[in-house]
Design a protein around this motif. Structure first.
Motif, short mmCIF file in Angstrom:
data_model
loop_
_atom_site.label_atom_id
_atom_site.label_comp_id
_atom_site.label_asym_id
_atom_site.label_seq_id
_atom_site.Cartn_x
_atom_site.Cartn_y
_atom_site.Cartn_z
N GLY A 75 -72.59 -27.75 -47.77
CA GLY A 75 -73.69 -27.91 -46.85
C GLY A 75 -74.57 -26.47 -46.25
N ALA A 76 -74.28 -25.44 -46.96
CA ALA A 76 -74.92 -24.19 -46.56
C ALA A 76 -76.41 -24.00 -47.06
CB ALA A 76 -74.07 -23.00 -46.89
N LYS A 77 -77.10 -23.37 -46.20
CA LYS A 77 -78.49 -22.80 -46.84
C LYS A 77 -78.45 -21.59 -47.57
CE LYS A 77 -82.90 -21.38 -44.96
NZ LYS A 77 -83.68 -21.20 -43.73
N PRO A 78 -78.90 -21.12 -48.81
CA PRO A 78 -78.84 -19.89 -49.28
C PRO A 78 -79.46 -18.91 -48.60
CG PRO A 78 -79.35 -21.83 -50.90
CD PRO A 78 -79.24 -22.26 -49.50
N LEU A 79 -78.96 -17.49 -48.70
CA LEU A 79 -79.63 -16.57 -47.97
C LEU A 79 -79.94 -15.33 -49.17
CD1 LEU A 79 -77.79 -16.23 -44.52
CD2 LEU A 79 -80.05 -17.32 -45.12
N ALA A 80 -78.73 -15.04 -49.83
CA ALA A 80 -78.74 -13.79 -50.50
C ALA A 80 -77.62 -13.88 -51.44
CB ALA A 80 -78.75 -12.40 -49.44
N PHE A 81 -77.77 -12.91 -52.64
CA PHE A 81 -76.53 -12.68 -53.47
C PHE A 81 -76.60 -11.31 -54.04
CE2 PHE A 81 -80.16 -13.54 -56.22
CZ PHE A 81 -80.06 -12.99 -57.05
N THR A 82 -75.29 -11.06 -54.63
CA THR A 82 -75.17 -9.83 -55.18
C THR A 82 -74.90 -9.86 -56.54
OG1 THR A 82 -72.84 -9.68 -54.62
CG2 THR A 82 -74.50 -8.51 -53.25
N LEU A 83 -75.20 -9.26 -57.64
CA LEU A 83 -74.92 -9.68 -58.94
C LEU A 83 -73.99 -8.14 -59.72
CD1 LEU A 83 -75.72 -10.59 -61.82
CD2 LEU A 83 -77.75 -9.33 -61.80
N ALA A 84 -72.97 -8.61 -60.15
CA ALA A 84 -72.39 -7.30 -60.92
C ALA A 84 -72.51 -7.71 -62.38
CB ALA A 84 -70.71 -7.49 -60.48
#
Length: 318
Positions: A75-84
């Protein structure tokens, strides 16, 4: 092209949620007041999670979609991500397609790239995604209670049908195969539905390894059992499957994997609220069973008779 030129050309964008953006040693994130961070990681390995023939644009979409699906299940709202990202070499057309659709999905959900890593090696994509959810309000696997309805979003089994066509075990029409392949390679994360279910659903998990296996996580965490209507679940296959045996269709719907739908529970008294959450998020929701006090999963057909067929789920080490 060197590593840092590659990052600058294909992955460096302005970021507002981390004041450092991409390019420093760490990203700095803080949830809003009264919110908790929700964090999840998923790795996609060529030959294990995707075929070498997948278009890079579709792979860019899927790499982020499978992570957003985890946020949806909480139920979370997306904020950010990292990419490897490990790459066999610098392939500019591949990078252009991959990054374009990765960012198209990220922009659609307001999710910013804030860091990561690149290296040379067998193709491997690992994303860590960050979201926020009201403190104490996350959907978990452990809240299901006897008497709850069992629900699932969207459609089931389509991605597994595409895989079986690739394996040569079944045949579909060209139109049905194209649709099935799109479901396998470009899943739709149910982010809006997950947020709409906060305060309504008692538990949730995303369907990545197959309905039976992922439902099992809810049953184990909640210490309950369930009865599942196999015919109701199989009816959610969205493709023309004329001529395919019922056993094949049940296998695809119940243990196929790569659906990235939500399976969730809610009190019977909340049926109208669940339907409203589905309408508000433009997502079909379907009741496919009920939660019971007795441990174990009982699979029945539409008449209530036990289904003798055995079902499994995807396991990375089997």
């Amino acid at each position: 092209m060197g590593e840092f030129d590659l990052i600058t050309r294909y992955f460096k964008r302005p970021a507002t949620r981390s004041p450092l953006g991409v390019g420093d040693d760490c990203a700095l994130l803080a949830p809003a007041a009264g919110m908790q961070l929700a964090v999840s990681s998923d790795m996609l390995v060529e030959g294990r999670h995707f075929l070498s023939t997948v278009a890079p644009a579709r792979l860019g979409h899927k790499a982020l979609a499978v992570n957003l699906s985890d946020l949806a299940a909480c139920g979370a709202k997306p904020l950010a991500f990292t990419l490897a990202l490990a790459l066999p070499g610098v392939d500019e057309p591949w990078l252009e397609g991959f990054s374009r659709e990765l960012f198209a999905l990220a922009d659609a959900h307001g999710c910013e790239l804030v860091g990561g890593d690149t290296t040379r090696g067998p193709l491997n994509i690992c994303i860590t995604v960050f979201g926020e959810v009201p403190a104490g309000g996350a959907l978990l696997r452990s809240g299901a209670r006897a008497g709850d309805d069992l629900w699932v979003s969207g459609s089931l089994g389509d991605a597994r049908l595409a895989l079986e066509v690739f394996r040569g075990t079944i045949a579909l029409s060209a139109t049905a195969f194209d649709a099935a392949r799109a479901r396998m390679e470009q899943p739709t994360p149910r982010v809006a539905l997950g947020q709409a279910l906060r305060g309504i659903a008692t538990s949730a998990v995303d369907v990545s390894d197959g309905l039976i296996g992922d439902l099992g996580h809810i049953l184990a965490s909640s210490r309950v059992g369930a009865t599942l209507d196999a015919d109701a679940a199989t009816a959610l296959i969205a493709l023309d499957t004329t001529g395919l045996p019922t056993e094949v269709l049940r296998t695809c719907a119940l243990s196929g994997g790569d659906d990235y739908e939500l399976v969730f529970t809610a009190p019977a008294s909340a049926r109208a609220a669940v339907e409203q959450a589905g309408q508000a998020s433009a997502t079909r929701v379907t009741r496919i069973g009920r939660i019971e006090a007795d441990a174990g999963l009982r699979i029945v057909d539409a008449s209530g008779a036990p289904v003798p067929q055995r079902f499994g789920s995807f396991d990375h080490f089997v």
